[in-house]
Design an enzyme around this catalytic site. Sequence first.
Site, PDB file in Angstrom:
ATOM      1  N   GLY A 305       0.837  -1.193   0.000  1.00  0.00           N
ATOM      2  CA  GLY A 305       0.000   0.000   0.000  1.00  0.00           C
ATOM      3  C   GLY A 305       0.870   1.240   0.000  1.00  0.00           C
ATOM      4  N   GLU A 306       0.370   2.317   0.591  1.00  0.00           N
ATOM      5  CA  GLU A 306       1.021   3.627   0.702  1.00  0.00           C
ATOM      6  C   GLU A 306       1.627   4.118  -0.613  1.00  0.00           C
ATOM      7  OE1 GLU A 306       5.353   2.792   2.837  1.00  0.00           O
ATOM      8  OE2 GLU A 306       3.557   2.546   4.067  1.00  0.00           O
TER       9      GLU A 306
END
Length: 339
Positions: A305-306
């Site tokens: 993610g991120e």
Amino acid sequence: MTADSAPFADIRRLVAEMPGPDEDALAAVRARDAVLTKPAGALGRLETLVEWLAVWQGKATPTLDRPLVCVFAGSHGVTARGVSAFPDAVNRQMLDNFSAGGAAINQLCAAYGLGFKVFDLAIDLPTGDICEGPALDEKATVATMAFGMEAVAAGTDCLAIGEMGIGNTTIAAAIYCALWGGEPAHWVGRGTGVDAAGLARKAEAIALALKTHAGHLDDPLGVLARLGGREIAAMAGAILAARLQRIPVVLDGYVSTAAAAVLYALDPHALDHCVAGHLSVEGAHAEVLERLGLEPILSLGMRLGEASGAALALGVIKGALACHRDMATFAQAGVAGPS
């Protein structure tokens, strides 16, 4: 939003007003590509990525002078049901880590010369537990989408979007299940690393949520409000704003494409300005991308993610543009062209 309109009316209007591709820009890019010192098509998808930049920027000579990575952070009431391996406290801790420059995405943005912004979407205030009621009401959903739209900075020439939020792979799986059907177990993945029991709890939570909201999931924006989260609503707003401002978008992984899936359900052309940065190993991401008509640029076994996969893909896109912009033509290099 006008006083007498339903909360979602302006979102639908904006979707209907989305601009299309610039065919003149496409022709210009192809004309230059034809005289560069390489065999036609030899750079494969690098060539089509430059075409994609051009047609959605509306520029015969596309740019990547101000690429921006945006990470939207939210929290979710459903985490109380044991759907994540990490506690909710990690949300605030990771925001602090982003600010201190200690996360993976900080290193990737530094390595590729990318702008980076993080947006705290009431991280200390979880959304409603989707198993018991709506995550957000309609007005809050639209307001959060509007916040995501405003996050798209003027002058940005390519946008990568990602997210952070404990529990949001459960939320993403619930959105896919509501939009496309099938068993919840088909859509769930390990997320932050849950064990088999945690995986079962994720599927059970989604099944209960779909039962709770039965009869109210025929509208994609209703799905977003009832089952989504603030970071997903904000990403949907950012994707839409980018289209309206002619900014190409690089999507990150499983959760980011849940925001995209909502827009796609409203209009199958809503993602024409988007590319998938990578294929995540989370959940059924490969099927998600196939349904959205998106071919991932990278497949590295990631599920962080991120916006980490999207940032890596932006590095590839920067390389593609450098070749197109700076490679010599046959005439400049004194190289014989194709016979």
